[in-house]
Write an enzyme that holds these catalytic residues in place. Structure first.
Site, PDB file in Angstrom:
ATOM      1  N   ASP B 246      70.009 109.748  75.094  1.00 43.02           N
ATOM      2  CA  ASP B 246      68.997 109.845  76.143  1.00 43.02           C
ATOM      3  C   ASP B 246      69.539 110.762  77.234  1.00 43.02           C
ATOM      4  OD1 ASP B 246      66.386 108.334  77.165  1.00 43.02           O
ATOM      5  OD2 ASP B 246      67.740 108.621  78.864  1.00 43.02           O
ATOM      6  N   ASP B 248      68.869 110.851  80.571  1.00 47.17           N
ATOM      7  CA  ASP B 248      69.130 110.367  81.934  1.00 47.17           C
ATOM      8  C   ASP B 248      69.554 108.904  81.993  1.00 47.17           C
ATOM      9  OD1 ASP B 248      66.799 109.162  81.241  1.00 47.17           O
ATOM     10  OD2 ASP B 248      65.585 110.036  82.848  1.00 47.17           O
ATOM     11  N   ASP B 328      65.923  87.389  67.427  1.00 47.15           N
ATOM     12  CA  ASP B 328      66.370  86.584  66.281  1.00 47.15           C
ATOM     13  C   ASP B 328      66.470  87.419  65.005  1.00 47.15           C
ATOM     14  OD1 ASP B 328      63.633  86.798  65.967  1.00 47.15           O
ATOM     15  OD2 ASP B 328      63.245  84.639  65.923  1.00 47.15           O
ATOM     16  N   HIS B 332      69.891  87.692  63.135  1.00 43.66           N
ATOM     17  CA  HIS B 332      69.868  87.314  61.713  1.00 43.66           C
ATOM     18  C   HIS B 332      70.620  88.360  60.881  1.00 43.66           C
ATOM     19  CE1 HIS B 332      67.793  85.801  57.951  1.00 43.66           C
ATOM     20  NE2 HIS B 332      68.057  87.052  57.586  1.00 43.66           N
ATOM     21  N   GLU B 333      70.317  89.618  61.123  1.00 40.01           N
ATOM     22  CA  GLU B 333      70.963  90.666  60.310  1.00 40.01           C
ATOM     23  C   GLU B 333      72.453  90.746  60.604  1.00 40.01           C
ATOM     24  OE1 GLU B 333      69.280  91.592  57.998  1.00 40.01           O
ATOM     25  OE2 GLU B 333      67.281  91.125  58.726  1.00 40.01           O
ATOM     26  N   HIS B 336      74.405  88.237  58.769  1.00 43.09           N
ATOM     27  CA  HIS B 336      74.713  88.569  57.375  1.00 43.09           C
ATOM     28  C   HIS B 336      76.077  89.262  57.295  1.00 43.09           C
ATOM     29  CE1 HIS B 336      71.286  87.213  55.182  1.00 43.09           C
ATOM     30  NE2 HIS B 336      70.409  87.972  55.825  1.00 43.09           N
ATOM     31  N   TYR B 347      74.098  86.437  47.032  1.00 40.64           N
ATOM     32  CA  TYR B 347      72.733  86.588  47.535  1.00 40.64           C
ATOM     33  C   TYR B 347      71.712  86.319  46.440  1.00 40.64           C
ATOM     34  CZ  TYR B 347      69.403  88.236  50.997  1.00 40.64           C
ATOM     35  OH  TYR B 347      68.402  88.318  51.917  1.00 40.64           O
ATOM     36  N   GLU B 356      70.757  83.026  53.688  1.00 37.89           N
ATOM     37  CA  GLU B 356      69.618  83.303  54.567  1.00 37.89           C
ATOM     38  C   GLU B 356      69.514  82.252  55.676  1.00 37.89           C
ATOM     39  OE1 GLU B 356      67.020  85.523  55.093  1.00 37.89           O
ATOM     40  OE2 GLU B 356      68.395  86.823  54.015  1.00 37.89           O
ATOM     41  N   ASP B 381      62.555  79.705  70.452  1.00 33.45           N
ATOM     42  CA  ASP B 381      61.885  78.616  69.740  1.00 33.45           C
ATOM     43  C   ASP B 381      62.491  78.516  68.344  1.00 33.45           C
ATOM     44  OD1 ASP B 381      60.867  80.712  68.260  1.00 33.45           O
ATOM     45  OD2 ASP B 381      58.970  80.760  69.357  1.00 33.45           O
ATOM     46  N   GLU B 386      59.090  85.638  65.440  1.00 28.23           N
ATOM     47  CA  GLU B 386      57.791  85.435  66.097  1.00 28.23           C
ATOM     48  C   GLU B 386      57.459  86.556  67.066  1.00 28.23           C
ATOM     49  OE1 GLU B 386      60.462  83.796  66.672  1.00 28.23           O
ATOM     50  OE2 GLU B 386      60.826  83.644  68.821  1.00 28.23           O
ATOM     51  N   ASP B 430      62.207  86.954  44.518  1.00 33.69           N
ATOM     52  CA  ASP B 430      62.944  86.869  45.781  1.00 33.69           C
ATOM     53  C   ASP B 430      64.392  86.404  45.549  1.00 33.69           C
ATOM     54  OD1 ASP B 430      63.386  86.881  48.566  1.00 33.69           O
ATOM     55  OD2 ASP B 430      62.833  84.767  48.728  1.00 33.69           O
ATOM     56  N   HIS B 435      64.688  83.645  50.453  1.00 28.91           N
ATOM     57  CA  HIS B 435      63.949  83.520  51.721  1.00 28.91           C
ATOM     58  C   HIS B 435      63.020  82.322  51.709  1.00 28.91           C
ATOM     59  CE1 HIS B 435      64.994  87.880  51.653  1.00 28.91           C
ATOM     60  NE2 HIS B 435      65.227  87.647  52.930  1.00 28.91           N
TER      61      HIS B 435
END
Lengths: 248, 523
Positions: B246, B248, B328, B332-333, B336, B347, B356, B381, B386, B430, B435
């Protein structure tokens, strides 16, 4: 300047010892020049705010600055227009080195709105004052020993080093910081009109020379602007001086 | 690639194909044709004295190559901040030229002030106690076409770079040059909230490269370039030129702002809650990638790539904004990565579901640690993701729920996230429901933290009481990172967390942990 003044006073005070013979009663003269030296006998303190940008937020501090006693020098020109009454114009210089107790709110480097409080102190903060007094004098006692009271308006210019920034030592996670140092601005100055009053007791040591002591209380309220607002100084104070007066 | 959401979309699947086609240039290939012309131009400018070599840097990735950095000069005076970088191979062939200079820049470079006068002018306009460091340097400020003396002033712990007009003595520019102080910037996140950005001031730009935290924490902007993303993920090489920047330090790329700030917040959570120093507990680099694919790919997911050790955030789709916009999701990532360096749960199947769930649990812990609790956007929460959707309606638009896993279903599979071990998904989709079945451990955590009843078993759990969530976070962190192994199953997670609860707190807490797992049907 104070040193030179001391020498003059010492020489003047030594004169009576060398010439113990009493001098003649003072001749009433119209004009006199007075030089004086002494101390600014009342400490001066004030609280000054400052703000600056740190960690992309506004850092703030409040500094309680105190100036202890300090030397003062004065020169005056007076004119006696009647036996007991006169006017005088006096110019006084004083200088003091002060210190400050500081409390600052320093923004957190990683989070908004989580300031850390640090406290500390610093010294070597200069305070200089130049005052001009215009006085009306009344002498209830005249003769070889003379008592005078005076009062009048004053014009006071104050110049002060104000604490404007602090640095802190800190380490991750930066939730606490410790005061490291404070820095002051280049001197900030302001002037205002006030008043003064005092008394002087003088004795003749030669036909045209008086020695004496004087107490002058003055008060003015110059307002210094700072990056965080302004501070009104209770400038002036009590100056207690010894003087040498040359009448002509 | 560990993603936040099931059913990895087509955008991600394209990445391996791009890898094969877009490997970085190898030394045995020829440089691009236009590079030779640029190289000749650079040589001509060097002969004219417009450029002078300032520094040579060997290329550690491609031995034999070097990067020559040239300063732009006008009348022999350096133009501040103006450089060209020429990449050469061992045969002296030019591979690239980067940077920009104004070749037409011309001005009188005879100063009216001496260096001493400039120094006095700078000190006169500085706080008492300032000290000039070194010798002032005469420079040209290109944008203003102004000749100036540049010098450093030290004031206590601060360091300022000051420019004094070499003709008038006026201070024309000054800034703090203390990198760890000056580089704190501001930016608005995906949802418009202001955050601090810990950046590095370098070369007149601000880089999303955190210099305040103990670990390297860098955010890369791959500019919607799928080929570049393929190269990065395929090689694990991160070129500093791709670091988000960036002009500035008032950042306006919301995806960058949130990815960078939230990665730092998550690092802080692990450090302050669990005493952990980053992904490997030894301050391994934390890398975030934003804008990895063209917008038309509608990449609505986030992932942690253990090979590249990087977190990847899509730009969203019609329903969701950039996926770095939820704390979150970022936490979360990053978790991992923590898993990769601790119990490294396979996994797939049950260990994958626990993998997970551990990311969900730590992410929720980070959210409550950094945000106030509540049911509005940017409040903490027990939903996951969310804050991603444009329409804030967690019960419908979040990714998962810890309190009620069954709220979220996979219509293609005809299953909802199970809230009981007996309802676990046993199919192969999955990765065996990583998940989906995570809901079992997620609700166990919720019941420990808050208490309540399991909807399937009907069993009620009192929970860990006051400070229950913090206790549950510590129990799961210790249980998973200290005692689980890569092939752990739900029963192993129960045993591990029971042991951690006893060690950390005592039998009363262990009883609640046992009750929570029992309510989930995990014995």
């Amino acid at each position: 300047m104070t040193g030179a003044l001391s020498i003059v006073l010492a020489a003047a005070l030594a004169a009576p010892a060398a010439k113990p013979k009493p001098t003649a009663a003072p001749k009433t003269t119209a004009f006199a020049v007075t030089i004086a030296g002494g101390i600014a006998a009342l400490p001066l303190d004030w609280q000054a705010p400052a703000i600056w940008t740190l960690n992309a937020e506004t850092a703030r501090l409040e500094a309680l600055q105190e100036t202890p006693l300090g030397p003062v020098a004065e020169a005056a020109l007076s004119h006696r227009f009647a036996r007991r009454f006169g006017v005088a114009a006096a110019f006084a210089w004083s200088r003091r080195d002060g210190r400050a107790e500081i409390e600052a709110q320093l923004p957190h480097p990683l989070y908004l709105n989580r300031p850390r409080t640090v406290t500390g102190s610093t010294d070597g903060l200069g305070y200089r004052q130049i005052a001009s007094h215009l006085d009306f004098e009344w002498r209830p006692v005249t003769g070889r020993l003379e008592l005078a009271f005076f009062a009048g308006p004053s014009f006071v210019r104050a110049e002060a080093d104000l604490v404007e920034r602090v640095t802190a030592s800190e380490a991750y996670p930066y939730d606490e910081a410790a005061f490291a140092s404070a820095s002051a601005s280049p001197s900030r100055s302001a002037a205002s009109v006030g008043w003064n009053a005092g008394a002087a007791l003088a004795g003749a040591v030669a036909s045209h020379v008086d020695l004496g002591v004087q107490a002058r209380y003055s008060r003015a309220k110059p307002e210094l602007t700072t990056p965080g607002g302004s501070v009104v100084l209770e400038a002036g104070g009590l100056d207690v001086t010894a003087f040498l007066r040359l009448r002509f | 690639m560990r993603s936040l959401r099931r059913g990895v979309g087509p955008a991600l699947l394209l990445v391996p194909a791009l890898l094969a086609a877009d490997r970085p240039e190898r030394p045995d290939r020829d440089p691009p044709g236009e590079a030779a012309a640029l190289g000749a131009r650079v040589e001509a400018l060097v002969r004219r004295g417009t450029l002078s070599a300032a520094r040579v840097q060997e290329d550690l990735d491609f031995p034999g190559r070097r990067h020559v950095r040239f300063d732009h000069r006008v009348g022999g005076v350096r133009v501040f901040g103006a450089q060209l970088v020429q990449q050469l191979d061992a045969d002296g062939r030019t591979w690239s030229v980067s940077g920009a200079i104004d070749e037409g820049l011309a001005l009188d470079v005879v100063p009216q002030l001496t260096a001493d006068q400039a120094e006095r002018a700078a000190l006169g306009e500085s706080p008492r106690g300032a000290i000039a460091l070194g010798e002032p340097e005469l420079v040209v400020r290109a944008g203003e076409r102004r000749l100036a003396w540049m010098l450093w002033l030290r004031l206590d712990l601060g360091l300022e770079r000051v420019f004094v007009d070499a003709r008038t003595g006026a201070i024309v520019h000054r800034y703090s040059d203390l990198r760890t102080d000056s580089a704190v910037g501001l930016g608005a996140g995906v949802w418009g909230d202001q955050k601090k950005i810990s950046a590095d001031a370098s070369g007149g730009q601000y880089l999303a490269d955190d210099k305040l935290r103990p670990c390297p924490l860098t955010t890369y902007d791959l500019r919607y370039n799928a080929s570049l993303t393929g190269i990065v993920l395929g090689t694990g090489r991160f070129d500093p030129a791709w670091i988000a920047q960036d002009a500035d330090n008032d950042w306006n790329d919301a995806a960058v702002v949130d990815a960078h700030a939230y990665a730092g917040w998550t690092y802080d959570y692990f450090f302050r809650r669990h005493g952990r120093r980053g992904i490997d507990d030894q301050n391994l680099a934390v890398r975030s990638i934003v804008h990895p694919l063209p917008l038309l790919f509608q990449f609505a997911n986030a992932a942690y790539d253990p090979f590249a050790n990087a977190m990847l955030y899509g730009d969203g789709d019609a329903e969701s904004g950039p996926w770095s916009g939820a704390l979150d999701v970022v936490a979360h990532e990053l978790t991992h990565g923590v898993t990769s360096y601790t119990w490294d749960g396979i996994y797939q199947g049950e260990p994958g579901a626990l993998n997970e769930a551990f990311s969900d649990i730590m992410a929720t812990g980070a959210e409550f640690f950094q945000q106030a609790a509540g049911s509005a956007r940017l409040l903490a929460d027990y939903f996951l993701g969310e804050d991603l959707a444009y329409r804030f309606d967690p019960a419908r638009t979040a990714v998962r729920s810890m309190e009620n896993p069954g709220l979220f279903c996979t219509p293609q599979l005809g299953v909802c996230d199970p809230d009981h071990y007996s309802r676990r998904y046993l199919g192969s989709a999955d990765n065996g429901g990583v998940h989906i079945n995570s809901g079992i451990a997620n609700q166990a955590f919720y019941l420990m933290a808050e208490g309540g009843a399991n909807r399937t078993s009907g069993q009620r759990v009192n929970g860990l009481g006051a400070g229950g969530r913090e206790k549950a976070e510590r129990i799961f962190y210790r249980g998973f990172t200290a005692y689980l192994t890569p092939s752990a199953r739900f029963r192993d997670a129960r045993i591990a967390t029971l042991r951690a609860a006893r060690e950390l707190y005592g039998e009363a807490e262990a009883a609640q942990v046992a009750a929570a797992w029992s309510a989930m049907g995990v014995e």
